[in-house]
Design an enzyme around this catalytic site. Sequence first.
Site, PDB file in Angstrom:
ATOM      1  N   PHE A 140       8.220   0.804  -8.484  1.00  0.00           N
ATOM      2  CA  PHE A 140       8.165   1.494  -9.770  1.00  0.00           C
ATOM      3  C   PHE A 140       7.576   2.883  -9.548  1.00  0.00           C
ATOM      4  O   PHE A 140       6.586   3.024  -8.842  1.00  0.00           O
ATOM      5  CB  PHE A 140       7.296   0.726 -10.768  1.00  0.00           C
ATOM      6  N   ASP A 152       5.813   4.552 -11.276  1.00  0.00           N
ATOM      7  CA  ASP A 152       4.413   4.564 -11.734  1.00  0.00           C
ATOM      8  C   ASP A 152       3.453   4.429 -10.549  1.00  0.00           C
ATOM      9  O   ASP A 152       2.355   4.978 -10.562  1.00  0.00           O
ATOM     10  CB  ASP A 152       4.183   3.410 -12.713  1.00  0.00           C
ATOM     11  N   SER A 191       0.850  -1.181   0.000  1.00  0.00           N
ATOM     12  CA  SER A 191       0.000   0.000   0.000  1.00  0.00           C
ATOM     13  C   SER A 191       0.884   1.229   0.000  1.00  0.00           C
ATOM     14  O   SER A 191       1.297   1.724   1.047  1.00  0.00           O
ATOM     15  CB  SER A 191      -0.904  -0.006   1.239  1.00  0.00           C
ATOM     16  N   GLU A 192       1.255   1.687  -1.199  1.00  0.00           N
ATOM     17  CA  GLU A 192       2.177   2.811  -1.312  1.00  0.00           C
ATOM     18  C   GLU A 192       1.642   4.047  -0.603  1.00  0.00           C
ATOM     19  O   GLU A 192       2.394   4.780   0.027  1.00  0.00           O
ATOM     20  CB  GLU A 192       2.456   3.145  -2.788  1.00  0.00           C
ATOM     21  N   HIS A 250       4.660   0.207 -15.768  1.00  0.00           N
ATOM     22  CA  HIS A 250       5.900  -0.071 -15.030  1.00  0.00           C
ATOM     23  C   HIS A 250       7.106   0.507 -15.766  1.00  0.00           C
ATOM     24  O   HIS A 250       8.222   0.044 -15.574  1.00  0.00           O
ATOM     25  CB  HIS A 250       6.123  -1.582 -14.878  1.00  0.00           C
TER      26      HIS A 250
END
Lengths: 375, 337
Positions: free
Chosen positions: B93, B95, B69-70, B139
Amino acid sequence: MDAQLQPITMPKWGMTMTEGRLSAWLVKEGERIATGQEIMEVETEKITNVVEGHVSGLLRRIVVEEGATAPVGALLAVVAETSVPDSEVDAFVAGYAERAGAAGDDADAYPTPRVVEAGPHQLNVLSIGDGDATPVVLIHGFGGDGGTWLFTQDALAKDRPVHVLDLPAHGGSAPTVPSGKLDELAEAVVAALDALGIARAHLVGHSLGGAVALSVAASAPDRVASLGLLAPAGLGGEISSDYIDGFLAADRRKPMKEVLSRLFADPDAMSAEMVENVLRFKRLDGVPEALGAIARNLASGGRQAIDLRDALAATQAPVLAVWGEKDRVIPAAQADGLPANIKVERVADAGHMPMMEAAAAVNRMLAAHLAGADR
Amino acid sequence: MPQKSFRQALNEALHHEMGRDPTVIVLGEDIAGGAGASGQQDAWGGAFGVTKGLLGAFGPLRVRDTPISESAFVGAAAGAAVTGLRPVAEIMFVDFLGVCFDQIFNQAAKFRYMFGGKAVTPFVLRATYGAGTRSASQHSQALYPIFTHVPGLKVVIPSSPYDAKGLLIQAIRDNDPVIFLENKLLYDTVGEVPDGAYAIPFGEANVLREGGDATIIAFGRMVHFAQEATAILAAEGIDCTVVDPRTTSPLDEDTILETAEETGRVVIVDEANPRCGMAADISSIIAENAFGALKAPIMKVTAPHTPVPYAPNLEAAYLPDAKRIAEAVRKTMAYRK
């Protein structure tokens, strides 16, 4: 190889040089050249240098034109008398690369520096040469490193080992100078001699390195065969604090380039890589503090804080002092009035870096000095 | 000097700073080896092996695996930074930072300004970027222009192992949030890296090569392509300067303008999409401040305005390469003799 046909090749200065750009020919096809004559300018990533010929005769053929880049060891020109037919010159040029390749690629065999444990110090040392004559140790100046001797080390290593030493907190050596005093640097050099198994050496020092060499001669005279002092510190009052303070303050490319340009009579000799190399060691943790300590012991307010004139007068070792007349860091006037037994040489078109700016002339002076001292 | 890989240089920087400063912690997905997973911990050291060995050296309190969970762990890093830690968060990444724009743009980037300079937010977000690995459009992006646009963030794109180590150390010591972007195709490149710690100041471009004919400005992996192009061009008698700004924010405008004025011909290489990108930004800076010195229009070599394609042939066509850079330089040379 046919002795009637002599090659002029791309020189190799230092281990990282793989190619050079022939920025100018100073002689033309059909002219006679003599050994020691300035024949071409070669530019590398580090610096531009005038190259003197090591052969004499008729410059018969230029193989690499101005502006072109050639690998180290490549054939640049051929020297041959008119008695040699064109066809033989053609064949020599055509076959040169093959013969040079067959002789072995000495680029891979070029020595690499090593870190030597010397007392409390870890010192970066590059050693070249293995002759029987007394070894030489080359000691750079404040803020310098082994690169100072790019054009010197090979030239002196024909008949003896020549060791290039990075002082503590310089180049590849760790910042092990808690006090930054001259004695501490001199002790580091003696410890390096011990670690390298050298009983007695010719010391050649530049600027601060000259003061360090002289200090070793005073504290350990039996270890010093002779002294070569290039624009040395410690022999006069004046020194450019602008240079020293500017060097300490510069942590970026542009101010560092401006500061380093004061070392040279012709600032165009410098390159971006030279600036980047200095910044690379100055960025290391501990180095700025160590350099600050060394600088405080070296000078303040435009005056030198060390005086080695008594040590110079007392030394029994043969001494050569060399100054560039356009030196903006330590003025060449300090060469005047040195004791009569000191041989003094002045180099007209050089600043604080005569061994780079007038490499061939200074190499000749040093070679003669070493040969005289060995006798 | 010892030769080390880009990956090893980053790992050394983390080791140095964690050893020097107990407030430095690292967190991210799988960086300790997979929390709660069975088997050997620290087996990988993150998706690309950069944090390998840190768990053993510094323990699980300072090397923390996070849930996938960024938005949660980037927010945690920003909060920890404000309370006095120096977190280094790894995002696999770049992204994926799409889900944490609020934490970055509206929170971390604003704290210093909104709290009257009394709060600092010293955290680093390390993330991979770049196309060329057949990883498709989610990515493979080069999103640094988005972060460069936001005041309060610093944005770093190292191109060599030497720069990677010195810039990461500077990023960790810096008191502002730093977006630190690593091109995945550079991890295995090798170069000289000192064993000791050193910091490269931000906003200090690296001039890799000096030539009188044209200036090529490039970032990250594109620096290598620019160098390749100079070799092609040198054989044709065209001598180029290569400038790597190293950081897009702050940007070393002085060096960019100085080298642009010296040659009068400029090619900017950027693997990001072209609209509102670094190539556009830098060309506007040069046009505004060094117009009189220009001998030809500024050329941009960038990706097209499309997502990164998955098809190998299209992905190859998407990225700038040495051939395209050389062609752009030739065009600037031919513009006016």
